[in-house]
Design an enzyme around this catalytic site. Structure first.
Site, PDB file in Angstrom:
ATOM      1  N   SER A 182      -2.124  -4.920  -8.962  1.00 53.33           N
ATOM      2  CA  SER A 182      -1.368  -3.762  -8.483  1.00 53.33           C
ATOM      3  C   SER A 182       0.062  -4.077  -8.074  1.00 53.33           C
ATOM      4  O   SER A 182       0.875  -3.170  -7.965  1.00 53.33           O
ATOM      5  CB  SER A 182      -2.101  -3.130  -7.304  1.00 53.33           C
ATOM      6  N   HIS A 210      -6.949   0.063 -10.690  1.00 49.24           N
ATOM      7  CA  HIS A 210      -5.701   0.604 -11.254  1.00 49.24           C
ATOM      8  C   HIS A 210      -5.801   0.841 -12.764  1.00 49.24           C
ATOM      9  O   HIS A 210      -4.824   1.251 -13.389  1.00 49.24           O
ATOM     10  CB  HIS A 210      -4.523  -0.327 -10.938  1.00 49.24           C
ATOM     11  N   LYS A 241      -7.490   6.826  -7.061  1.00 51.47           N
ATOM     12  CA  LYS A 241      -6.174   6.622  -7.672  1.00 51.47           C
ATOM     13  C   LYS A 241      -5.984   7.638  -8.800  1.00 51.47           C
ATOM     14  O   LYS A 241      -5.734   8.788  -8.518  1.00 51.47           O
ATOM     15  CB  LYS A 241      -6.027   5.161  -8.100  1.00 51.47           C
TER      16      LYS A 241
END
Ligand SMILES: *Cc1c(COP(=O)(O)O)cnc(C)c1O
Length: 394
Positions: A182, A210, A241
């Site tokens: 990330s 991610h 996310k």
């Protein structure tokens, strides 16, 4: 005089402030999106993990409302007692089908998914081979597992081989890596790691927080990106996310998911995702399965932004994803850069030591499908102005 019991905390906080490491938390007065109201100011948003713009998507909002009319809000129990609704099972079936795995199990967050999974798979006498840049929740889950933790050099299959060869006394072994890292936006060399795991008969776990909704065909994740279906034992994902909601998921072999229903402690001892969360996540799967439009736009936006930044002369490090680190070097410069961006109407966070190595401070730019071309042009203009003003670019 007797010192107050919390004086040490005051001293610690004062020291953080002195070093410029105190975390000032900004307050949002608007939904997530391309633009935010931050501390009362309307600014362009490049700080969120809202990759696909789903955090405020009308279909997710409508699904959450509708589900609340039918099911209420809270699960009111841990899942193993009376907190598993048919809605939770539907989400798990849908996620498993979306990702092309045998089964999936959801948790309250990606963080708890790691805290559940690592101690369920390994324990005392076992070894975890862990990329040195793995996420904090992997580190904490590994500590909870009480297995020996052996770090290997970041994204380095040769070092992984060396570390494996050096540990000869063990019961079970597990390799764990982030899929997308990330802070730099780089990707784990999963095909090589997978081959090593197979060669040595070691379990393989990938945390794709991610990558979920970002990598692979239509956002199916890093395993899909590399075409490694069936070869990664367990995938951790987050629904917090790209999915735009909150929650975690573990996807993979049926037997591992069955085991987590028996031994995943956050499953057994903490309440489940709420009704609106679950319904919104099901709607997110609908959106992703119907079209790759949002995922495609995310990658188009990221490519456009990166190209613009390179043309301006910025260094964006080793990113291969929509996460774009703008490398600045020293932490005070990154802090100042972020403040100037904010004054110019753009919200992007400075990241420094200890989150990244000393001398590797940066602004981290999070691209999103929610940005229009005009938003991106404005952002590039602002970066150009602040970059020249601070002498980062010519
Ligand atoms: C963000 C993140 C998590 C935590 O996910 P939450 O759902 O926010 O708890 C776990 N692992 C990695 C690699 C992450 O980037």
């Amino acid at each position: 005089m007797i010192e107050s019991k919390t004086a040490w905390i005051e001293a610690e906080i004062a020291s953080l402030k002195e070093q410029g490491l105190f975390n000032q938390i900004r307050t949002l007065g608007s939904p997530q999106g391309a633009w935010l109201v931050v501390d009362g100011r309307r600014v362009l948003n490049f700080s969120s993990n809202n990759y696909l713009g789903l955090a405020n998507h009308p279909r997710l909002v409508a699904a959450a409302k509708q589900a609340m009319d039918s099911y209420g809000i809270g699960p009111a129990a841990v899942r193993s007692i009376a907190g598993t609704m048919d809605l939770h099972l539907e989400l798990e079936r849908r996620l498993a089908a979306f990702k092309g795995v045998e089964a999936a199990i959801t948790f309250q967050s990606g963080f708890t998914a790691n805290l559940a999974t690592l101690p369920a798979l390994v324990g005392k006498g076992d070894v975890i081979f862990s990329d040195e840049l793995n996420h904090a929740s992997i580190i904490d889950g590994s500590r909870l597992a009480r297995a020996e933790i052996v770090r290997f050099a970041h994204a380095d299959p040769d070092d992984l081989r060396r570390q494996i060869a050096a540990v000869t006394d063990y019961r079970r072994r597990l390799i764990v890596t982030d899929g997308v890292f990330s802070m730099d936006g780089d990707i784990a060399p999963l095909p090589e790691i997978c081959a090593i795991a197979e060669e040595h008969g070691i379990m393989l776990m990938v945390d794709d927080a991610h990558g979920e909704g970002v990598m692979g065909q239509g956002g199916r994740g890093i395993v899909a990106h590399f075409g490694l279906h069936g070869r990664v034992d367990v995938e951790i994902g987050t629904l917090s996310k790209a999915f735009g909601v909150v929650g975690g998921v573990v996807a993979g072999k049926q037997i591992i998911v069955d085991w987590l229903r028996q031994r995943g402690r956050p499953f057994l001892f903490s309440s489940a995702m709420t009704v609106p969360d679950v319904a919104a996540c099901i709607a997110a799967v609908d959106v992703l399965e119907e079209s790759t439009e949002l995922v495609d736009r995310l990658w188009d936006n990221a490519a456009y932004f990166k190209q613009g930044m390179h043309a301006l002369g910025f260094d964006t490090g080793r990113t291969e994803t929509p996460i774009v680190p703008v490398m600045l070097g020293e932490a005070p410069l990154a802090q100042q850069f972020s403040r100037r961006l904010f004054e110019a109407g753009l919200f992007a966070m400075a990241i420094g030591y200890p989150t990244v190595a000393l001398g590797k401070a940066r602004i981290r730019v999070m691209n999103s499908a929610s940005h229009s071309r005009d938003d991106l042009d404005q952002a590039l203009d602002i970066f150009a102005r602040v970059g020249r003003e601070l002498g980062v670019i010519a």
